[in-house]
Design an enzyme around this catalytic site. Structure first.
Site, PDB file in Angstrom:
ATOM      1  N   HIS A 390       0.839  -1.202   0.000  1.00 30.09           N
ATOM      2  CA  HIS A 390       0.000   0.000   0.000  1.00 30.09           C
ATOM      3  C   HIS A 390       0.878   1.259   0.000  1.00 30.09           C
ATOM      4  O   HIS A 390       0.726   2.143  -0.856  1.00 30.09           O
ATOM      5  CB  HIS A 390      -0.906  -0.021   1.237  1.00 30.09           C
ATOM      6  CG  HIS A 390      -1.797   1.176   1.372  1.00 30.09           C
ATOM      7  ND1 HIS A 390      -3.127   1.163   1.010  1.00 30.09           N
ATOM      8  CD2 HIS A 390      -1.556   2.427   1.823  1.00 30.09           C
ATOM      9  CE1 HIS A 390      -3.667   2.346   1.243  1.00 30.09           C
ATOM     10  NE2 HIS A 390      -2.727   3.137   1.736  1.00 30.09           N
ATOM     11  N   GLU A 391       1.790   1.334   0.972  1.00 30.20           N
ATOM     12  CA  GLU A 391       2.652   2.520   1.054  1.00 30.20           C
ATOM     13  C   GLU A 391       3.602   2.594  -0.139  1.00 30.20           C
ATOM     14  O   GLU A 391       3.958   3.681  -0.588  1.00 30.20           O
ATOM     15  CB  GLU A 391       3.426   2.516   2.371  1.00 30.20           C
ATOM     16  CG  GLU A 391       2.554   2.536   3.618  1.00 30.20           C
ATOM     17  CD  GLU A 391       1.547   3.678   3.640  1.00 30.20           C
ATOM     18  OE1 GLU A 391       1.806   4.723   3.007  1.00 30.20           O
ATOM     19  OE2 GLU A 391       0.493   3.520   4.285  1.00 30.20           O
ATOM     20  N   HIS A 394       1.773   4.429  -2.855  1.00 35.40           N
ATOM     21  CA  HIS A 394       1.866   5.880  -2.653  1.00 35.40           C
ATOM     22  C   HIS A 394       3.209   6.403  -3.142  1.00 35.40           C
ATOM     23  O   HIS A 394       3.295   7.403  -3.861  1.00 35.40           O
ATOM     24  CB  HIS A 394       1.748   6.206  -1.159  1.00 35.40           C
ATOM     25  CG  HIS A 394       0.369   6.181  -0.614  1.00 35.40           C
ATOM     26  ND1 HIS A 394      -0.674   6.874  -1.190  1.00 35.40           N
ATOM     27  CD2 HIS A 394      -0.144   5.573   0.487  1.00 35.40           C
ATOM     28  CE1 HIS A 394      -1.779   6.678  -0.477  1.00 35.40           C
ATOM     29  NE2 HIS A 394      -1.478   5.895   0.549  1.00 35.40           N
ATOM     30  N   HIS A 397       3.687   6.316  -6.935  1.00 35.23           N
ATOM     31  CA  HIS A 397       2.862   7.380  -7.516  1.00 35.23           C
ATOM     32  C   HIS A 397       3.618   8.707  -7.398  1.00 35.23           C
ATOM     33  O   HIS A 397       3.741   9.468  -8.365  1.00 35.23           O
ATOM     34  CB  HIS A 397       1.520   7.447  -6.786  1.00 35.23           C
ATOM     35  CG  HIS A 397       0.536   8.383  -7.410  1.00 35.23           C
ATOM     36  ND1 HIS A 397      -0.719   8.590  -6.899  1.00 35.23           N
ATOM     37  CD2 HIS A 397       0.605   9.188  -8.501  1.00 35.23           C
ATOM     38  CE1 HIS A 397      -1.372   9.445  -7.641  1.00 35.23           C
ATOM     39  NE2 HIS A 397      -0.589   9.844  -8.625  1.00 35.23           N
TER      40      HIS A 397
END
Length: 599
Positions: A390-391, A394, A397
């Site tokens: 998940h991180e 981020h 991105h």
């Protein structure tokens, strides 16, 4: 989960992030803080002069961008050092100073937006021709002028800017109480061993197969929050009142309207989300009934929410194993994407394990022009593997956006911020499920997806409702007390979980520990992003490289378009309810798949 937490200086170096990539020594931090202060004085000299000629406007914006660049570095460094050990007074002081300097810069530059608004369309058009370099700032200028009705006079903008540091007090108070001052009791497991609770360890304890431990931990954990309920209520009330001040000053009808307009999102997007989730309560209640059945309990309690429904199977995943799994799961995103992931692992972008005083939870942060960083509190659970990817989503991105866009154009809106992270989670889910070695492992993975879906689509929408209801209460003059806040939260919990769940009284105080309630209507975007991510991951797995290229175009676009338009690049249209409804269908199908495994 047992034993004492290590002190910061006891953590293995390779498991800590390398903040020296920002500043090799802290003298340079001090130098850049002072440089930013000097630049702010140079910015102030353009006060009243932006409409005189194109060069003045260009020079002022270049200085402001430079100040922002320095801020991303000195604030990024200070807040991450602070988060390593929130009780460290040196870095607490540096963090506070960084915040103060940012407020000072904001005050000195507060004239810029009102003066840009005062420039006529014709004059601005001539400025672009006169100074072509201004085109670099066209997106920023357009965004300022979009909010024209809500921008105040120069004097009032300066006044609003000066309240910025004061406005962070509720959030800062929440963090210090939650992470530094709040101490949790020790509880016993079934074998009589001490289990030390913390914010980072609470969920892993709630995942334990020892139901009596879960119950004792649940009651002790929320009991400690309840002891400070009036303090939590005062902090949250301060947060909401700060929003009311700002939204009224900027001529908005409500805090919610102000928050979504800042992201250039139609409030109807959130309304559609809540309506669709309410219409899908039957699926949530079906999931709760399945959980009760598979756990084999007469009564399902809130301390039964996190434990796997698969009682005879568990997965413990070391950090090294998690890294390998992530590389396999994210392979459909292509070699370039994987190269960046490997760089993050090899070059210490990640602060991995919990230590005394470390900020709870997980996040991705960093400094423009360096690389992203990730904070974790890794505890060897399957959930931690999902948090890692998940991180990482981020961070990559951010990596793509910053490599393709200038500082201001790279700063993507919060509304799209959770898409890349959750797309990674969905890809990991599909990889693990498709490669499960047994019926039990497959069921365990589906269980995780169901839990993740519940936690993201339903729970975050419930959080959003809590935030909207309580902000509306305050806007109507109703007091936000510990009792009124707890009543709202408890009733929402009962509605969302349904009749098959016993909503234990302690759950009424869960709102006290949610940091996102200080993020100004952030949480609904987890749910919209999850729906978008289910769609994007499905396209990538089905269509391959063409879908990957569309997705990477989205990642590289920063904030160059409004968020809903950016998502259309990746093939998702949130102007309709279809993405939410399609995601709910996937949830329903996963429930059916689990039921089929245990017929």
């Amino acid at each position: 989960m047992q034993g004492k937490l290590p002190k910061r200086n006891e953590v293995e170096k390779e498991l800590t992030w390398r903040l020296e990539d920002i500043y090799e020594n802290e003298d340079k931090w001090e130098a850049e803080v002072n440089e930013a202060l000097q630049i702010s004085e140079r910015i102030a000299k353009y006060n009243g002069k932006l409409s005189e000629n194109a060069k003045n406007l260009l020079d002022a914006l270049k200085l402001y961008e430079k100040a922002d660049l320095l801020s991303s570095r000195f604030y990024g460094y200070a807040h991450m050092r602070h988060d390593e050990d929130t009780a460290n007074s040196k870095y607490n002081g540096m963090n506070q100073r960084a915040i103060s300097v940012n407020v000072h810069i904001g005050e000195k530059a507060s004239f810029i937006e009102p003066e840009i608004l005062a420039i006529s369309d014709e004059l601005l058009s001539s400025f672009y021709k006169e100074e072509p370099e201004l085109k670099k700032y066209e997106n920023r200028i357009r965004e300022i002028r979009r909010l024209k009705y809500h921008i105040l006079s120069k004097e009032l903008e300066q006044l609003i800017a000066s309240t910025g540091e004061m406005g962070r007090t509720p959030y800062n108070g929440f963090n210090m109480l939650s992470d530094a001052d709040l101490k949790f009791p020790t509880v016993k497991d079934k074998d009589g061993n001490d289990v030390i609770l913390s914010n980072g360890r609470f969920v892993p304890v709630q995942m334990s197969k020892d139901r009596e431990l879960r119950k004792k931990a649940f009651e002790a954990f929320y009991g400690r929050y309840e002891e400070f309920k009036n303090t939590w209520a005062a902090l949250y009330d301060g947060e909401v009142k700060t929003r009311i001040f700002n939204s009224k000053a900027r001529k908005y009808n409500s805090n919610f309207e102000a928050a979504v307009d800042e992201n250039n999102v139609d409030p109807a997007v959130c309304d559609r989300l809540i309506d669709s989730i309410h219409n899908g309560f039957d699926k949530m209640h079906r999931y709760v009934a399945l959980r009760k059945k598979l756990l084999g309990v007469d009564e399902l309690h809130m301390y039964d929410v996190y434990v796997s429904m698969i009682n005879d199977f568990d997965m413990e995943v070391s950090y090294d194993e998690a890294k390998e799994l992530s590389l396999k799961a994210l392979a459909p995103l292509g070699d370039e994407y994987l190269r960046i992931v490997k760089e993050a692992y090899e070059n210490r972008w990640i602060d991995v394990v919990e230590n005394e005083g470390k900020r709870s939870g997980a996040y991705s942060s960093g400094a423009y022009g360096v690389h992203p960083y990730m904070l974790l509190n890794y505890n060897n659970t399957l959930e931690d593997v999902f948090t890692l990817v998940h991180e990482m989503g981020h961070s990559i991105h951010t990596w793509y956006s910053e490599h393709e866009q200038s500082l201001w154009n790279a700063d993507y809106k919060i509304f799209v911020a959770e898409v890349a992270s959750t797309t990674n989670e969905v890809l990991l889910y599909h990889y693990l499920k498709d490669n499960a070695k047994s019926k039990e492992e497959k069921a365990y993975i589906i269980n995780h997806f169901l839990e993740s879906f519940k936690s993201t689509m339903y729970r975050q929408t419930m959080f959003e409702e809590f935030e909207r209801k309580t902000n509306e209460m305050a806007e109507k003059g109703q007091p936000l007390t510990a009792e009124s806040l707890s009543d709202v939260y408890y009733n929402l919990n009962k509605e969302y979980f349904g009749e098959n769940m016993i909503s234990d009284p302690q759950i009424a105080y869960e709102w006290c520990r949610i940091p996102h309630f200080y993020y100004n209507f952030y949480v609904y975007q987890y749910a919209t992003s999850f729906a978008a991510s289910v769609s994007i991951a499905g396209k990538i797995l089905k269509e391959g490289n063409s879908a990957v290229e569309e997705y990477k175009s989205f990642l590289k676009s920063g904030c160059t378009q409004d968020p809903v338009s950016l998502l259309k690049i990746a093939g998702v249209d949130l102007t309709t309810a279809a993405p939410i409804e399609d995601a709910l269908k996937v949830f329903d199908e996963a429930i059916s798949e689990m039921e089929e495994l245990f017929k």
